[in-house]
Design a protein around this motif. Structure first.
Motif, PDB file in Angstrom:
ATOM      1  N   LEU A 164     -22.429  -9.805  36.569  1.00  0.00           N
ATOM      2  CA  LEU A 164     -23.756  -8.800  36.002  1.00  0.00           C
ATOM      3  C   LEU A 164     -23.182 -10.284  34.815  1.00  0.00           C
ATOM      4  O   LEU A 164     -22.482 -10.333  34.348  1.00  0.00           O
ATOM      5  CB  LEU A 164     -23.435  -7.980  35.320  1.00  0.00           C
ATOM      6  N   ASP A 165     -24.910 -10.734  33.923  1.00  0.00           N
ATOM      7  CA  ASP A 165     -24.543 -11.761  32.998  1.00  0.00           C
ATOM      8  C   ASP A 165     -24.437 -10.923  31.823  1.00  0.00           C
ATOM      9  O   ASP A 165     -24.813  -9.499  31.776  1.00  0.00           O
ATOM     10  CB  ASP A 165     -25.742 -12.734  32.998  1.00  0.00           C
ATOM     11  N   GLU A 166     -24.895 -11.605  31.282  1.00  0.00           N
ATOM     12  CA  GLU A 166     -24.231 -10.134  29.481  1.00  0.00           C
ATOM     13  C   GLU A 166     -25.635  -9.782  28.882  1.00  0.00           C
ATOM     14  O   GLU A 166     -25.388  -8.980  27.828  1.00  0.00           O
ATOM     15  CB  GLU A 166     -24.214 -11.679  28.304  1.00  0.00           C
ATOM     16  N   ILE A 170     -25.808  -5.468  28.721  1.00  0.00           N
ATOM     17  CA  ILE A 170     -26.389  -5.161  27.319  1.00  0.00           C
ATOM     18  C   ILE A 170     -27.589  -4.124  27.532  1.00  0.00           C
ATOM     19  O   ILE A 170     -27.192  -2.940  26.952  1.00  0.00           O
ATOM     20  CB  ILE A 170     -26.893  -6.306  26.853  1.00  0.00           C
ATOM     21  N   GLU A 171     -27.966  -4.172  28.541  1.00  0.00           N
ATOM     22  CA  GLU A 171     -28.843  -3.169  29.259  1.00  0.00           C
ATOM     23  C   GLU A 171     -27.504  -1.650  29.867  1.00  0.00           C
ATOM     24  O   GLU A 171     -28.777  -1.108  29.230  1.00  0.00           O
ATOM     25  CB  GLU A 171     -29.620  -3.894  29.885  1.00  0.00           C
ATOM     26  N   SER A 204     -16.455  -8.589  30.992  1.00  0.00           N
ATOM     27  CA  SER A 204     -16.180  -9.707  32.214  1.00  0.00           C
ATOM     28  C   SER A 204     -17.331  -9.504  33.343  1.00  0.00           C
ATOM     29  O   SER A 204     -16.932 -10.036  34.334  1.00  0.00           O
ATOM     30  CB  SER A 204     -14.781 -10.302  32.729  1.00  0.00           C
ATOM     31  N   GLY A 205     -18.803  -9.300  33.304  1.00  0.00           N
ATOM     32  CA  GLY A 205     -19.159  -9.229  34.308  1.00  0.00           C
ATOM     33  C   GLY A 205     -19.385  -7.374  35.766  1.00  0.00           C
ATOM     34  O   GLY A 205     -19.648  -7.297  36.728  1.00  0.00           O
ATOM     35  N   ASP A 206     -18.378  -6.943  34.303  1.00  0.00           N
ATOM     36  CA  ASP A 206     -18.471  -5.957  34.997  1.00  0.00           C
ATOM     37  C   ASP A 206     -18.780  -4.305  34.625  1.00  0.00           C
ATOM     38  O   ASP A 206     -18.760  -3.830  33.153  1.00  0.00           O
ATOM     39  CB  ASP A 206     -16.747  -5.405  35.599  1.00  0.00           C
ATOM     40  N   ALA A 207     -19.418  -3.899  34.674  1.00  0.00           N
ATOM     41  CA  ALA A 207     -20.256  -2.364  34.525  1.00  0.00           C
ATOM     42  C   ALA A 207     -19.895  -1.467  33.896  1.00  0.00           C
ATOM     43  O   ALA A 207     -19.322  -0.842  33.055  1.00  0.00           O
ATOM     44  CB  ALA A 207     -21.855  -2.229  35.297  1.00  0.00           C
ATOM     45  N   ARG A 208     -18.926  -1.321  35.138  1.00  0.00           N
ATOM     46  CA  ARG A 208     -18.090  -0.106  35.486  1.00  0.00           C
ATOM     47  C   ARG A 208     -17.575  -0.485  33.635  1.00  0.00           C
ATOM     48  O   ARG A 208     -16.242   0.170  33.067  1.00  0.00           O
ATOM     49  CB  ARG A 208     -16.785   0.302  36.245  1.00  0.00           C
TER      50      ARG A 208
END
Length: 448
Positions: A164-166, A170-171, A204-208
Motif C-alpha cells: 500500500l502506498d502512503e 493514511i486513508e 512500510s506498506g503494511d495496513a495491519r
C-alpha cells in the motif's frame, strides 16, 4: 467459517481485525485488481470464483480479499494455515466440502502461506482442486513459481498484490479514527496530517502494522477539551527514532538517502550499509533505496563497471520476488558492489552535455545517409544512400569522418570522454584506436 462471522466488533479484538473491510467498495488499495471492471471485481459481482493465488507482502489485504470473495459467491469458506495444517487437516476440509456439496453449496478453501505446503500436502490437495470440489485461494508472500508445484499452479491464476502506498495507508488510518462502530470514532481523536503521514511511512506498506501502531499510539493521546489529540509526542513513545526519522518535511528521510548515495560515490561500503540499515529499520521503503542505487549505477559508476546497472536491476527484481526480509539483503549486495566498484561520471557528463548541446541547436537535420527509407519515394530522395553497414567494413567499423554520423551543419563535439578507471579505460583505448582508423581513412581520401 469466515473471519467476518467471528466477533470482529468485540472491544478486545485488535483494531486491525475490527477494521477489516467486508465489501470490495470498502477495500483500500489494489485497484488494478478490484477497481471497476477489474478481474476480482468481476468475480465478486458475478459470484463465480476461480482458483487463484494472491501473492504479495504482509498486510496488503490477502486474507480480507479472500473473505470478501467467498462471501460474494455465497460459498462455504474453509480457512487453513499451511504452517499448522497437514494432510489430515486438508482431508478433513475435503470431507466438509463434500458434505457442503451435497447441500448444493460450493466450498472455497483459503490456504494461508501456501508456499509452506510440502509436496505430499500439495498432492493431497490437487485432485480436489482439479475436480472443482474446492475453489482454492492461496495466499503467499513468496514467489509461487518457486514454491508451488507446477500442477497446482497451472490450475490457479496468480494475482500480484502491491504494498500500500502512503496515501492508501493514511486513508486506512483516518477511516479507523472516524469509524464509531468498529474503529476509534467514539473517542473523537484528532490527529494532524503529519502524524498520520509519519505512521504511514513507518508501516512500510503494511495496513495491519499501520493500524497496530495507531492503536498503540492512541494509548498516549492527550485530552483537548471534549476531544482527544494524537500528537507527535505520542509517536515518540511508540516509534522511538522512527518518529523523528520521517518528520513532516521528510528531512531525515532524504538526508539518509543522500548519505547512502554519497557514501557509495565515495567508495565507503560500510558507511552505505550503516545509513541503509537506519533508513530501512526506521520505516523507509527499501524500493526508495534500490531506485537510488539504479541512479548511482549510471551516474557514478557507469562504464567503469558495466555490470553495475544489471546487478542493481537484479537486486530490484529479487526484492520483489523474495519479499522484504530476503530482498533487503539483495539490495545490500548491490550497494556493496557499487561502493567497491571503480567510479566514473563520464556517462552523466556525456548525457548532460548532449542535452545542453541540443537545447542550443534544436533544429538540426539528420544526415541523408542515416535516414530511413521504407518506401520507393524516400529511397529516390536519397534516404539511406551512402550508408556503410559496419559489419561489412574492416574491423566492423566504417572509418573516416565522411561517415561520422554527425550532422554537417553542427560543430564537431565530444560528449563521452571515458575515464582511466575500470572497464572504462578499455573503452578509452577503443575510442583512441577508432580515432586512428578515422585518421588513416581521412589521409587515404586526401591522397586520392
Amino acid at each position: 467459517m469466515d473471519l467476518f462471522s467471528q466477533s470482529a466488533d468485540a472491544d478486545s479484538a485488535p483494531l486491525a481485525f475490527r477494521m477489516r473491510p467486508r465489501r470490495l467498495d470498502d477495500y483500500i488499495g489494489q485497484q488494478a485488481l478490484v477497481g471497476p471492471d477489474k478481474p476480482l471485481r468481476r468475480m465478486a459481482e458475478s459470484g463465480q470464483l476461480r482458483s487463484m493465488i494472491l501473492w504479495g507482502p504482509p498486510g496488503v489485504g490477502k486474507t480480507t480479499l479472500a473473505d470478501i470473495l467467498a462471501a460474494a459467491s455465497q460459498a462455504n469458506l474453509e480457512h487453513l494455515s499451511a504452517v499448522m495444517a497437514g494432510v489430515k487437516e486438508i482431508r478433513a476440509a475435503v470431507e466438509r466440502a463434500r458434505a457442503a456439496q451435497a447441500r448444493q453449496q460450493r466450498t472455497v478453501l483459503f490456504l494461508d502461506e501456501i508456499h509452506r505446503l510440502n509436496k505430499s500436502q500439495q498432492d493431497a490437495l490437487l485432485p480436489h482442486v482439479e475436480s472443482g470440489l474446492l475453489t482454492l485461494i492461496g495466499a503467499t508472500t513468496e514467489n509461487p513459481s518457486f514454491e508451488v508445484n507446477s500442477a497446482l499452479l497451472s490450475r490457479a491464476r496468480v494475482y500480484v498484490l502491491r504494498k500500500l502506498d502512503e496515501a492508501d495507508l493514511i486513508e486506512v488510518l483516518q477511516r479507523a479514527l472516524d469509524d464509531p462502530q468498529r474503529g476509534l470514532g467514539q473517542r473523537r481523536i484528532q490527529a494532524d496530517a503529519e502524524v498520520l503521514t509519519t505512521l504511514a511511512r513507518a508501516s512500510s506498506g503494511d495496513a495491519r502494522r499501520a493500524l497496530g501502531l495507531l492503536e498503540t499510539a492512541c494509548d498516549f493521546t492527550r485530552t483537548d477539551g471534549d476531544r482527544e489529540r494524537l500528537t507527535r509526542d505520542a509517536l515518540e513513545e511508540v516509534l522511538g527514532h522512527q518518529a523523528s526519522a520521517f518528520d513532516k518535511q521528510g528531512d531525515h528521510y532524504y538526508d539518509l538517502l543522500s548519505a547512502i548515495h554519497k557514501s557509495i560515490r565515495s567508495s565507503r561500503p560500510d558507511a552505505a550499509l550503516l545509513y541503509m540499515a537506519q533508513f530501512m529499520q526506521g520505516g523507509g521503503d527499501p524500493l526508495d533505496v534500490v531506485r537510488r542505487l539504479a541512479a548511482i549505477a549510471s551516474e557514478d559508476v557507469g562504464n567503469a563497471e558495466p555490470r553495475a546497472l544489471p546487478l542493481v536491476m537484479a537486486a530490484w527484481d529479487a526484492y520483489l520476488r523474495l519479499g522484504d526480509y530476503e530482498g533487503q539483503r539483495a539490495i545490500a549486495h548491490a550497494a556493496i558492489h557499487l561502493a567497491v566498484a571503480p567510479k566514473s561520471n563520464a556517462i552523466d557528463r556525456a548525457w548532460k552535455g548532449a542535452k545542453g548541446f541540443v537545447a542550443e541547436h534544436p533544429d538540426f537535420e539528420v544526415p541523408t545517409y542515416l535516414r530511413n527509407a521504407p518506401t520507393k519515394l524516400m529511397a529516390s530522395l536519397g534516404h539511406g544512400e551512402g550508408y556503410r553497414y559496419a559489419h561489412n567494413e574492416p574491423n566492423a567499423y566504417p572509418a573516416g569522418h565522411a561517415h561520422d554520423c554527425w550532422p554537417d551543419e553542427l560543430p564537431a563535439t565530444t560528449f563521452f570522454a571515458p575515464s582511466e578507471y575500470g572497464q572504462e579505460k578499455r573503452f578509452k583505448q577503443m575510442q583512441a584506436w577508432r580515432a586512428e582508423l578515422d585518421a588513416q581513412a581521412d589521409r587515404g581520401t586526401e591522397s586520392t
